[in-house]
Each structure stands twice: as C-alpha cells, then as structure tokens.
Design an enzyme around this catalytic site. Structure first.
Site, PDB file in Angstrom:
ATOM      1  N   ASP A  64       0.924  -1.429  -0.029  1.00  0.00           N
ATOM      2  CA  ASP A  64       0.137  -0.040  -0.095  1.00  0.00           C
ATOM      3  C   ASP A  64       0.952   1.105  -0.139  1.00  0.00           C
ATOM      4  O   ASP A  64       0.564   2.140  -0.626  1.00  0.00           O
ATOM      5  CB  ASP A  64      -0.812   0.286   1.334  1.00  0.00           C
ATOM      6  CG  ASP A  64      -2.126  -0.830   1.252  1.00  0.00           C
ATOM      7  OD1 ASP A  64      -2.471  -1.434   0.115  1.00  0.00           O
ATOM      8  OD2 ASP A  64      -2.588  -1.177   2.362  1.00  0.00           O
ATOM      9  N   LYS A  65       1.913   1.236   0.768  1.00  0.00           N
ATOM     10  CA  LYS A  65       2.472   2.526   1.293  1.00  0.00           C
ATOM     11  C   LYS A  65       3.212   3.024  -0.308  1.00  0.00           C
ATOM     12  O   LYS A  65       3.709   4.168  -0.375  1.00  0.00           O
ATOM     13  CB  LYS A  65       3.516   2.324   2.166  1.00  0.00           C
ATOM     14  CG  LYS A  65       3.842   3.299   3.089  1.00  0.00           C
ATOM     15  CD  LYS A  65       4.905   3.093   3.893  1.00  0.00           C
ATOM     16  CE  LYS A  65       4.413   2.432   5.251  1.00  0.00           C
ATOM     17  NZ  LYS A  65       5.323   2.134   6.329  1.00  0.00           N
ATOM     18  N   HIS A 116      -6.322  -3.407  -3.485  1.00  0.00           N
ATOM     19  CA  HIS A 116      -6.750  -2.741  -2.052  1.00  0.00           C
ATOM     20  C   HIS A 116      -7.001  -1.323  -2.665  1.00  0.00           C
ATOM     21  O   HIS A 116      -6.291  -0.667  -3.344  1.00  0.00           O
ATOM     22  CB  HIS A 116      -5.596  -2.837  -1.000  1.00  0.00           C
ATOM     23  CG  HIS A 116      -6.120  -2.236   0.392  1.00  0.00           C
ATOM     24  ND1 HIS A 116      -7.345  -2.442   0.542  1.00  0.00           N
ATOM     25  CD2 HIS A 116      -5.391  -1.570   1.142  1.00  0.00           C
ATOM     26  CE1 HIS A 116      -7.237  -1.543   1.791  1.00  0.00           C
ATOM     27  NE2 HIS A 116      -6.096  -1.142   2.215  1.00  0.00           N
TER      28      HIS A 116
END
Lengths: 487, 493
Positions: free
Chosen positions: B108-109, B132
């Site tokens: 995600d990051k 996501h």
C-alpha cells in the site's frame, strides 16, 4: 543371570480395536534376543497397528513389555519408521500441495535436508560423522541443500531410513522398508541393516519382499484370528486372495478422441533450480497410442519430467514443448492439459485431500481437482458406480480414502485416474507399497485399458513387475537421458 | 490529493458503501476470455504478485513482471521469484507501454510512487488493477481518464491463492470497478476474467466497490482481526502469569489457542465455535462476551467513525511522512511484551483443551466478531462485506499468530492494519482493566468444567443458543460459507 533369559519383547494378549473394527484380538508374541523378524502376509491383518503398539505410538494397556539391555552401547529405545512420512514446514504447518516443489519462491517453506539432519542429531545427541559414508553410499549426498519439500518420494524414504538407522535403537521396526527405493539403495539398506544387527540392533521388518538382509532369521504373519504364526521363510506367507477379474466397464473401451498424432514433444529441455540443473537437454517424443516406461534412480528427475507434461511445472513456459497439438504457453490453461491426462503419483496421493471419501476421490477425477467440489452429473455417477464395482470398492465408497489399506487406496486413485477415459495415462510408481499380488492385478488392469487406444507413461523400478504392454523405454540418470529406445 | 470519499455527496457515499452483491457462478461463464491474448504486466513479485501471476499464466494468459531497475540489477528476491519461474521480467519502461492490463501488487505504502511512475507509461485505454483501494479512496489518487481502474482482491495470503488454485479450487475474492474510471465500460468484464484466472470464481465472489472495500477492510483489520487478537492474547497471558500458571503452558495456550478456536469459527461461524464448549462453559462465555461487547462498543464505534471521516488515514499518512516514527516505536513495544518474549512449553495440549482452558479467548472472539460486524453494518456497509472483513479473515490472522506470535502477525499484515492494530490495542487495554480484575484461571489457564456438574437451566440455554444463532453475522455467514464448501481444514494440533 536372570536378565539373559528374559525375552526382549513380550506381548501378552494384546487387543486393539477401532470401533466397530477389531484390529488385534488377544495377540501374544515373544521376541528373544538375537531374533530378527520379518512380518508379512495379507494386507489389513494389523501389522502396522502391532508395530505401532510395540513402539508405544498407540496405547497398549501395558500388554507390551520390552527389556532393554543396559550393557549394550545402543540407545534403549524402539524406533518405528512409518510407511507414510509426514513433515512440517518451519511453522509447524502441514498444508502442502503436491506441485509445491516445482513452484519457486524466495521464502523458505521447509528446512533443508542438512538442517533437518542437524536438528535430529542435536535432539538425539548423534554425530554426523557416524553416517557420512552411508549418506554417500545410499546416494543422498547431493540433496543436502535441498528443502524437504523439494525431495522426491524415494528421497523422502531415504531420509526416514537414514534417521532411523543413525539412531541405532535396540529395536528398529521398519514398515515397508523398500517402498520407492531404487535397486541400488535396496542393496545398501540391507547391508547397513546387517551391520547394525551385528552391533546388537534387533529388527522387525514389515514386508512381503524376498530380498532381505541376511541377518533376518524369523518369519511370521498375523492370522485371521490374531494369532501370530511363525513360518520358515517369506515364500510361506499367505498371499492376498487372487482378485477375480471383472469385465472392464464399457466406457473405458471407447478409444479417446485425438485430433493430433503426437501426445507430447519435448525438445532440448533444461530445468534449473538456482545453480542446480535437474534436467539436462532432454528431448522426448510420445506418439498417440505408444506405451512408455520411464525409469531412473531416486532423484534422477523422473517426476520433474512428468510435471512438464501434465502442466504442473511453471518452468514449462518458455521451453520448446508441444502437448496434444498445442505449443506450451500459446494460450492453453493447465486445466485444458489436465483434462486429457489421467495421472497418479505417490506425491499426489500423499497430499490428497484428507477429507475425501472414496466416492469423492473418484468423482474429483472428472475435474482434475484434489478433492471434490461439484455435483456430478447422472452419466458421471453411473461411471463412478461401474468403476467402484470393477475395483471391488463399492462397500467402501463412503469411507475416507486415507483410512483404507494402502492397496485399496491405490485402486481408488487409479479409478480417479481413468474415470474420464483420458487419451494419456501417466502412472508414476502406481504400485509403490503394493505387494506382488496386488501389483500384478493392477498391471493387468493397465494392460487391458491400454488395448483401447490409450497412450501410457509408466514409472516403475522393477523390471519384473511391469505391465506387459510396455513397448518403449526412456531412462534418466542425474537429469540426463541414458536410453531412449523401443523394447 | 484529497480524500476521494470525502469529495462525494452523501447520496453517492451511501451508494458506494452499500455496494455488495454475492455473484452467481453463471456470471463467470465467459471464463478468462476478456483477457485472452492481452498483455498482462504485474508490478511487484512478492507473495501476492508471484502467486497471482502463476495462476493467471496457468489459466492461459500472457503474464510478465515489471520491476524497478534496482530490483533487477541487484537481483533482489522479487527478480528471482519471477525469473526462477520462467517469467519475462523487465523495467517499467520496457514492459508497461505495451500492457493492456497493469496489475499493481506492491505494498500500500508504495502505491502513490508506483502509480505515478507507471501511469505516464501506460498506453491509451489500458486497465490498471489494484488489490486494495486505499490509494484511490483515502489518498485520492487521480487516474488518467482514458484508463479503466478495477480491483481484484483475493481474501487470503498469496501462498493460499496458489495452493487452492492448484487443488482445482480458489479463495473468496472481492472485485470492483472504480466508477470514475470506466470509460469503455469494460471494467467488470475484465475484473471477472481476472478473478477466473486466479480461481476466485470457484469460492464465492463479492461484487463490491473501492469505497466499501476500503472502509470495511480498515475497520476489520484494526478491530477484531489484529487489534483484539493482540489485546486478548496479551491480557490472557499476563493474567495466567499473575495467577501462577506455568509460563510455558500459558505461552503455548495463547500462541496456538486462537488458531484452534477460530478454526471452529471458520467452519461453523460464531455458534459453531461456541458449540465446542460444554453447556455451562458456553453460558459463561456468552456472559463474558456480552459484557465485553458493552465495554468495547464505543471503541469500535470510534474506530469506524475515524475511518469514515478519513481521520485515521490522515494521521497514519502523517506518520508515513515522518518515517514511520510511531509505527516503529509501537512495533518495538509489542516485541517487548512478556508474551512475545515467552517460549511455548514442551507440553501437549489437546484440541478440546484449547477450548476448555481458554474460554476467555472464545468470549473475546465472539465479542469482537459480532461488534465489528454490527458497527460496520450500522455505518452503511452491507452484511456480505462486513462478514468477509470480520469473521472470514479471523482464522487467517490467527494462523499467523500460531506461526510466530504477535510480532509475526504484525509483520505479515499490511502497514495500515499494523498501524490500526496498535491504536486499538493501546486504547483497549485500559478500557478492560476493571473487567480483567475479575477474571480468574477458571476461564483462562484451567479447565472451566473441572469440579462442576454439567447441569444448566433449560430456558437459559435455549435463550443463549437462540441469540447466538440468530445474529445477522450467522445468517449471512451460513449463506456465504455454502459457496466455500471445499474449505480446507487446517491441521491445528
């Protein structure tokens, strides 16, 4: 010297039941010092249960007493080597799938062989130097850096044996010691067992095999009424009843549709894991209707080669492989490939769904799944029933596959393999763990099937126990083709 | 970049939050055709990236991997993963321009950096896929208007995605199309084909939205999944030590207990789990969990509120910008807890013993699952989404605790989950201080049934069973689990 007259193992009226089944009933047995037994006879008579009771792996209600000799420099222990190994990954997980050893990824799932042996040595206070030579002799030196998941079935067997023999217990029980071993390793194993016997290790081998260590001096089987009967030699063991030959179901007599002439064409294949080359420059052409035998020592690359044909190996992409008329990687899915193949292998059997009944096992063959998820259609149901009857499995249809005797499990797996009447049968050591009578029956069925236009690849170690339809042979050694001829 | 959800009018927020439709298998009859012959390029070759790619290729699709130049030059793990399996590997510049579908499977990051690097290289009309939606929904990433944006999110670790596919099955999967980016109307067709390619269609597929996925996923992971399992584990261990239970036994009970207990949850829902207890134990666990629900409800609500308002992601992103100062500090603190430093003793604990001697955890799990589910549904998330993000994932997380305790759980889960987990844990422990004072070893450490006769009041038992079985998480769960008939039992003991 009272101790000397005491028997080494004394079993007094041992009864073990798995309701509703009575496995052993009032069995008594005395093993004296110096007696090395082979326990043989029919399948399903309770040999494995008896062995586990002696080893203390199942409760025996104090009916088994063992008198270890404190003067011997051997560990005062009973060690049991199971026919069915199980290993866990680093986190104690046992949820593996049979193709896992072909899928490469950087995270380590299981211990390496070396780490496993070191761990065992530390646990049991052993010195690796004691078996360094043996490891080489039995052909196990090249797999030290391999992870457990990467081992072939024969190599796994060797690992279990190496550990057990290294331990030098006062009583060593080996359940089917020769299953999956190549011819050379069998000789090494027998010599090693003879050496141990000289040092005082006593043996119980569970097998119907006749090439035994020379130290074996007692033969026994368990009779129907749970009495232990001593006989003169392995030839005197009662054999499983000859199976009545039944008529092959009609649907298996149909010649499978093939709109191609060549089943598989492999050209100059190299498969590497890091620096290790497991297949070297392999070329192989299999025409429709041919019956092939694939041979080679343990770890020579047989299963890897087969995995290229049945869609299980990720490295198949990018190689010059044509299957059923389609170049590999030209848009076919592995399910398109598997639909044309009936496959059985020891690995697939080991990792098969533990919740599958015999019925589900066979039904899953229609979908090439490991375990069963979809309702079968009317016609498919009929075929399943026909096969259950053909293999005398109908009364076991709702039992869990893994609770049946091994011979019956293999027949159910064979039924799964042929249920969709596929053009290609891939039978990777299908008779591993079966006795000669069962093997003969199995191979007769294969011969009959083969008459009806099927193509066959059969892997087997012993020349004497092969289907007679075999007409071509390819032999691998250390990943290379040694022989590729008609016979 | 503005929080996407907060830019929407309420009407649109509710529509997107409420998107959840359990798809019929007939919707997947077209197989992988929508992606057949198309160039698929996966960015990232970690567990999800590698295993999804193996499945897609085995389904007859054309897959290659785009990695950063340094990863290729230094032959990092991701490069090895891809090349060892005979995939084509190249830099973004080499592979992205010809891709019809770019699948972003990086953590995600990294999404903002990855998407900013990839987007200018993508060809006109191509598709970008996420697993996501955080980058789109919370960070408000704007994607070029000619590109289609889809999401395919298998609800299992990457290794399971592969294992289940090869068994001929799959894992439950959530799919979505970003309404701002579907210029050609091909989003759903491609998301479905991708889902078939990884085998998800065989295990149940939920048609969701980016918004519903993010708001439910964040809630589930920081409350029941990670937060409560962490709090419950630490409090249970500390209590046993305080009361003189052998440390090795306590350590083993806590490390493996949640896995064994939630295995029952996986197959039979909350009632299936509670049914593993004797009748008196079940009533006790019910009472404890009712009390826990009352105490913790405001905390669960606060977490959901902060997630909805964007407050949670705002503060977390400040920490990202701050070099993860808080995250790293809290991670170190978790490593220092007595439980984490303990060693599981060499004692045999039977499967049933984990229930009988760890009734407190059964109560924690019931309270946490039901609370997370209830609070999500109150906030406008549909029961199907709420089920996947609470009950369904609990056993998966429990499995990571069994592997290497809480440290491992926090290492394996996403950055967002880990951050949220610590927030929850810090707030929850003081909240439960009074409750824990009353707890003794009869519900944690020793067999609750010992020395008791097993009599219970008929009416009481009937009432308890009825409440358990009629909870909405049980109703929706029974239906969704039917689609997962081939769910594999994990050998827990």
């Amino acid at each position: 010297m009272i101790q000397m007259t005491e028997p080494f193992v004394h079993i007094d009226q041992l009864t073990i039941q798995y309701p509703p089944k009575m496995v052993l009933n009032d069995l008594s047995w005395t093993i004296n010092k110096g007696e090395n037994y082979v326990l043989g006879g029919k399948s399903g008579t309770g040999k494995t249960t008896l062995a586990k009771a002696i080893a203390g792996l199942i409760p025996s209600d104090g009916r088994v007493s063992i008198h270890f000799d404190p003067t011997l420099p051997l560990s005062p222990k009973v060690h049991y080597i199971s026919n069915w190994y199980q290993f866990t990954n680093l986190e104690g997980d046992r949820n593996f799938y049979y193709q896992q050893r072909y899928n490469r990824h950087q995270g380590q799932d299981t211990l390496t062989v070396k780490a496993e042996l070191e761990h065992f040595a530390e646990q049991e206070n052993l010195d690796f130097a004691d078996i360094a030579d043996k490891v080489v002799e039995i052909g196990f030196e090249n797999v030290q850096q391999s992870q457990l998941i990467e081992l072939s079935s024969g190599e796994h067997k060797k690992l279990q044996l190496v550990k057990g023999l290294w331990l030098k217990p006062q009583l060593l029980i080996i359940d089917e010691p020769y299953t999956g071993l190549d011819a050379r390793s069998r000789v090494v194993l027998n010599d090693w067992l003879d050496e141990l016997a000289k040092e005082g290790v006593q043996l119980i081998l569970i097998t119907n095999d006749q090439k035994l260590p020379s130290t074996i001096n007692r033969f026994a089987y368990i009779a129907e009424d749970s009495r232990l009967i001593n006989v003169h030699g392995a030839l005197d063991f009662p054999k499983d009843n000859k199976r009545q030959k039944k008529k092959l179901p009609e649907f298996l007599k149909e010649v499978p549709q093939t709109d191609y002439d060549i089943i598989a064409q492999l050209n100059n294949i190299h498969i590497r894991y890091g620096d290790k080359e497991v297949l070297k420059n392999i070329s192989w052409e299999i025409k429709v209707g041919e019956k092939w035998l694939l041979q080679g020592p343990n770890g020579s690359g047989k299963s890897t080669l087969l995995s290229l044909i049945n869609g299980d190996h990720p490295q198949a992409y990018g190689h010059d492989i044509t299957l059923f008329g389609n170049k590999r990687g030209s848009g076919e899915s592995i399910w398109d490939i598997k639909a044309k193949i009936g496959m059985i292998s020891p690995e697939m059997h080991w990792y098969f769904d533990q919740n599958a009944t015999v019925w589900h096992t066979i039904a899953s063959g229609f979908y090439d799944s490991i375990g069963w998820f979809i309702d079968v259609k009317f016609q498919e149901k009929k075929q399943i029933i026909e096969l259950l009857e053909f293999f005398d499995l109908i009364k076991h249809k709702d039992e869990l596959l893994h609770t049946l005797p091994l011979g019956k499990q293999r027949l159910a797996m064979l039924a799964r393999t042929i249920i969709k009447n596929p053009p290609l049968l891939v039978l990777d050591e299908p008779c591993q763990g079966l006795d000669s009578e069962q093997t003969k029956y199995f191979n007769d069925v294969v011969d009959e099937l083969a008459q009806h236009g099927k193509t066959l690849i059969y892997v087997g170690h012993y020349e004497s126990q092969l289907p007679s339809c075999i007409e071509h042979r390819i032999v691998l050694e250390k990943g290379e083709v040694m022989t590729n001829v008609g016979i | 970049m503005a929080n996407y959800f907060n830019t929407l009018p309420l009407r649109e927020q509710l529509i997107q939050l409420g998107q959840a439709e359990f798809m019929d298998s007939s919707e997947f009859a077209d197989g992988v055709n929508a992606l057949k012959g198309k160039k698929i390029v996966i960015v990232g070759a970690g567990a999800q990236g590698l295993n999804q790619g193996l499945n897609l290729r085995d389904s007859g699709l054309d897959v290659s991997y785009a990695l950063r130049k340094e990863a290729i030059e230094e032959k990092r793990a991701s490069w090895k993963n891809a090349t060892d399996n005979n995939f084509t590997v190249g830099t973004y510049e080499e592979l992205i321009p010809s891709a019809d579908l770019v699948i972003n499977l990086t953590p995600d990051k990294q999404h903002t950096a990855v998407v900013n690097a990839v987007m200018p290289l993508m060809k006109q009309g191509a598709t970008l896929s996420y697993s996501h939606g955080f980058n789109i929904v919370e960070e408000g990433m704007q994607i070029r208007k000619d590109l289609t944006v889809i999401m395919v999110a298998p609800k299992s670790p990457g290794s399971e995605v592969r294992a289940e596919y090869l068994r001929g099955f799959g894992v439950p999967t959530l799919i979505a199309v970003h309404p701002e980016n579907d210029p050609q109307g091909k989003g759903w067709a491609e998301a479905k084909a991708y889902c078939v390619g990884i085998g998800g269609h065989r295990a149940g597929v939920l048609k969701s939205s980016f918004v519903a996925e993010v708001k439910s996923d964040l809630m589930g992971e920081q409350t029941i999944l990670c937060g409560l399992l962490q709090t419950g584990s630490i409090l249970s261990f500390d209590k046993m030590i305080e009361k003189g239970i052998d440390a090795g036994y306590a350590s083993k009970l806590v490390q493996y207990g949640v896995e064994v207990i939630t295995e029952a949850l996986k197959h039979g829902g909350v009632s299936g789990m509670m049914d593993r207890l004797s009748n008196p134990a079940k009533i006790k666990a019910f009472e404890l969990s009712e009390e826990l629900k009352d105490i913790m409800r405001p905390l669960f609500q606060k977490h959901q509120d902060d997630i909805m308002s964007g407050e949670f992601s705002r503060t977390m992103m400040i920490d990202w910008a701050n070099g993860d100062a808080n995250l790293l500090k809290w991670r170190a603190e978790t490593g220092e807890t007595a439980f984490e430093k303990s060693t599981a003793g060499d004692v045999k604990i039977g499967e049933q013993e984990y229930f009988d001697n760890y009734l407190l955890m059964v109560a924690f799990v019931r309270a946490g699952v039901e609370l997370a589910f209830e609070v999500m549904v109150e906030a406008g998330i549909k029961p199907e989404s709420a089920y996947y993000e609470s009950l369904h994932e609990t056993p998966l997380i429990a499995n990571t605790i069994a592997r290497k305790k809480l440290f491992e759980m926090n290492r394996v889960i996403s950055d967002t989950a880990e951050y949220g987990c610590y927030l929850f844990d810090q707030a929850c422990k003081p909240l439960l201080a009074d409750f824990m004072k009353k707890i003794d070893t009869d519900v944690v450490g020793k067999n609750f049934n010992e020395g008791k006769d097993s009599a219970v009041d008929n009416i009481k038992l009937v009432q308890v069973n009825e409440i358990l079985r009629n909870h909405p998480v049980e109703i929706v769960g029974t239906r969704l689990r039917k689609a997962m008939t081939a769910m594999k039992a994990i050998k827990t003991v």
